[in-house]
Design an enzyme around this catalytic site. Structure first.
Site, PDB file in Angstrom:
ATOM      1  N   PHE A   1     -11.452  -3.863  -6.210  1.00  0.00           N
ATOM      2  CA  PHE A   1     -11.568  -4.722  -5.020  1.00  0.00           C
ATOM      3  C   PHE A   1     -10.993  -3.961  -3.817  1.00  0.00           C
ATOM      4  CE2 PHE A   1     -10.613  -7.362  -8.750  1.00  0.00           C
ATOM      5  CZ  PHE A   1     -11.743  -8.145  -8.832  1.00  0.00           C
TER       6      PHE A   1
ATOM      7  N   ASP B   1     -15.843  -1.694  -5.148  1.00  0.00           N
ATOM      8  CA  ASP B   1     -15.990  -2.948  -4.403  1.00  0.00           C
ATOM      9  C   ASP B   1     -17.458  -3.339  -4.409  1.00  0.00           C
ATOM     10  OD1 ASP B   1     -13.982  -4.515  -2.293  1.00  0.00           O
ATOM     11  OD2 ASP B   1     -16.101  -4.791  -1.831  1.00  0.00           O
TER      12      ASP B   1
ATOM     13  N   CYS C   1      -3.240 -13.505  -4.526  1.00  0.00           N
ATOM     14  CA  CYS C   1      -3.039 -14.082  -3.190  1.00  0.00           C
ATOM     15  C   CYS C   1      -3.314 -15.579  -3.191  1.00  0.00           C
ATOM     16  CB  CYS C   1      -3.908 -13.375  -2.157  1.00  0.00           C
ATOM     17  SG  CYS C   1      -5.684 -13.570  -2.430  1.00  0.00           S
TER      18      CYS C   1
ATOM     19  N   ARG D   1       0.841  -1.199   0.000  1.00  0.00           N
ATOM     20  CA  ARG D   1       0.000   0.000   0.000  1.00  0.00           C
ATOM     21  C   ARG D   1       0.879   1.252   0.000  1.00  0.00           C
ATOM     22  NH1 ARG D   1      -3.510  -3.397   3.226  1.00  0.00           N
ATOM     23  NH2 ARG D   1      -2.394  -2.940   5.157  1.00  0.00           N
TER      24      ARG D   1
ATOM     25  N   ASP E   1      -6.349  -5.880  -6.689  1.00  0.00           N
ATOM     26  CA  ASP E   1      -6.072  -6.726  -5.517  1.00  0.00           C
ATOM     27  C   ASP E   1      -7.279  -7.634  -5.281  1.00  0.00           C
ATOM     28  OD1 ASP E   1      -4.913  -7.825  -3.274  1.00  0.00           O
ATOM     29  OD2 ASP E   1      -5.538  -6.192  -1.947  1.00  0.00           O
TER      30      ASP E   1
END
Length: 396
Positions: free
Chosen positions: A228, A250, A340, A212, A300
């Site tokens: 996201f 989002d 991820c 970040r 992300d």
């Protein structure tokens, strides 16, 4: 004493200190161990190899607690592992003035299936394996001893526990229940509101802390699209980096509401931010049709790949979303993109992003490779501990 005897030549990974034994590596089980109970592991020739926890419902049949035959699995074992992990993180905590950090990163900190995060004076735990579920009393006793003034809250409300034959559970272990929002600080003073009881994971993505902050340097005067966005962490640093405009996208309205609070709480200009409750895939396609352009895009997404059967489909999802992002970037723009998914290797992820750029008709250069923050370490014998991959790509 329960014994796990391995097939011939199946001890090689244990000799390299890898912490897993799969069901196919086992030749024989002596005794009748119950889910989570401690077992002794032996080679086919009778040599003692390790001590671990037994999980009859998982393909990972045994997770290793220790390779030291003299080390017993009791409260002291957990206390020693936790103190060791805390000592390793002290410099990070002091240097970055953190009030929130990962204390235990599962196998990489020698406690398989165990995630423990600290948020101020709240300890939030995820118990993901049969072994740590069986040892929960010892774990929580050790935590209370090391952190006597802290509140302990459990967030084992995750579907992965079903693979271990466990039910989901959450609630107070000791102390007070967390309030609706807990304010933490990261990276020398950035303030973040976190929902410990209902937020993603244990409440927040602590692993993205350094990433970040890395975004900030690309955002001066930029039009930024944060996909996201969850509670808007990347947007805070974009605004701190003097972004001209930020789009937070989002599907979760509650997450967007917290994102608004985070911006105002850090005295950043909320007038430069748009909040869009949208399905990101559909929204990006609509932006491409409208010929919208951005200077910086952050992708992300949640985990697309939960198991090997989902690898091909998940890879297509990563390619699709990166291709759309490349189409939306101005010349000279920057894409910061992440995966991820633990089963996604860094090499495969780079290939997918390269193919996405090719299909979008752009050229790109990797100017940064990104990963999880240092309080999410990767034990050398356990490459599976590296799950977060990120690339900062500059488009020609």
């Amino acid at each position: 004493m329960y014994k796990i005897i391995l097939d011939q030549d199946r001890e090689k990974s244990l000799l390299r200190r890898h912490p897993w034994i799969f069901s196919k590596a086992i030749a024989k089980i002596e005794g009748n161990p119950q889910s989570g109970e401690t077992v002794e592991i032996y080679s086919s020739t009778g040599s003692w190899l390790a001590r671990g926890s037994y999980s009859p419902e998982s393909q990972i049949r045994v997770r290793i607690w220790t390779f030291d035959q003299d080390q017993q699995i009791n409260e002291k074992f957990f206390e020693d592992r936790i103190r060791n992990a805390l000592d390793k993180r002290q410099q990070l905590i002091k240097t970055k003035e953190l009030s929130a950090y990962r204390l235990i990163a599962a196998e990489s900190d020698g406690l398989p299936g165990t995630i423990i995060d600290i948020y101020n004076n709240y300890i939030v735990c995820e118990l993901l394996s049969a072994g740590i579920e069986f040892q929960r009393k010892n774990l929580f006793s050790a935590l209370k001893k090391i952190f006597p003034d802290f509140n302990i809250y459990e967030r084992s409300d995750v579907a992965v526990r079903k693979k271990e034959g466990l039910q989901e559970r959450k609630g107070v272990i000791s102390g007070e229940e967390p309030p609706e929002m807990v304010e933490i600080s990261e990276n020398n003073g950035m303030k973040i509101f976190v929902d410990l009881k209902n937020g993603h994971k244990t409440g927040y993505y602590l692993d993205q802390r350094d990433n970040r902050a890395s975004l900030q340097k690309y955002c001066d005067g930029a039009k930024v699209l944060n996909c996201f966005c969850y509670t808007g962490g990347f947007s805070l640093y974009a605004l701190k980096g003097h972004a001209k405009q930020v789009y937070n996208v989002d599907v979760s309205r509650p997450a967007l509401e917290i994102a608004k609070k985070n911006i105002m709480n850090n005295h950043l200009d909320i007038g430069r931010v748009k909040f869009l409750e949208e399905d990101v895939f559909k929204y990006l396609r609509r932006l491409v049709e409208q010929n919208e352009k951005f200077d910086v895009i952050v992708l992300d997404p949640p985990k697309f790949i939960e198991n090997k059967n989902q690898l091909v489909r998940g890879s297509r999802g990563y390619k699709d979303i990166n291709m759309l992002a490349f189409k939306l970037l101005n010349h000279g723009g920057v894409l910061q993109t992440y995966s991820c998914s633990g089963l996604m290797t860094p090499e495969l992820f780079q290939k997918i992003v390269a193919d996405a750029a090719l299909d979008a008709g752009v050229n790109g250069q990797i100017i940064e490779k990104l990963s999880q923050a240092s309080d999410h370490p990767v034990a050398l014998p356990y490459p599976e501990g590296l799950y977060l991959k990120g690339l900062t790509v500059k488009v020609d």
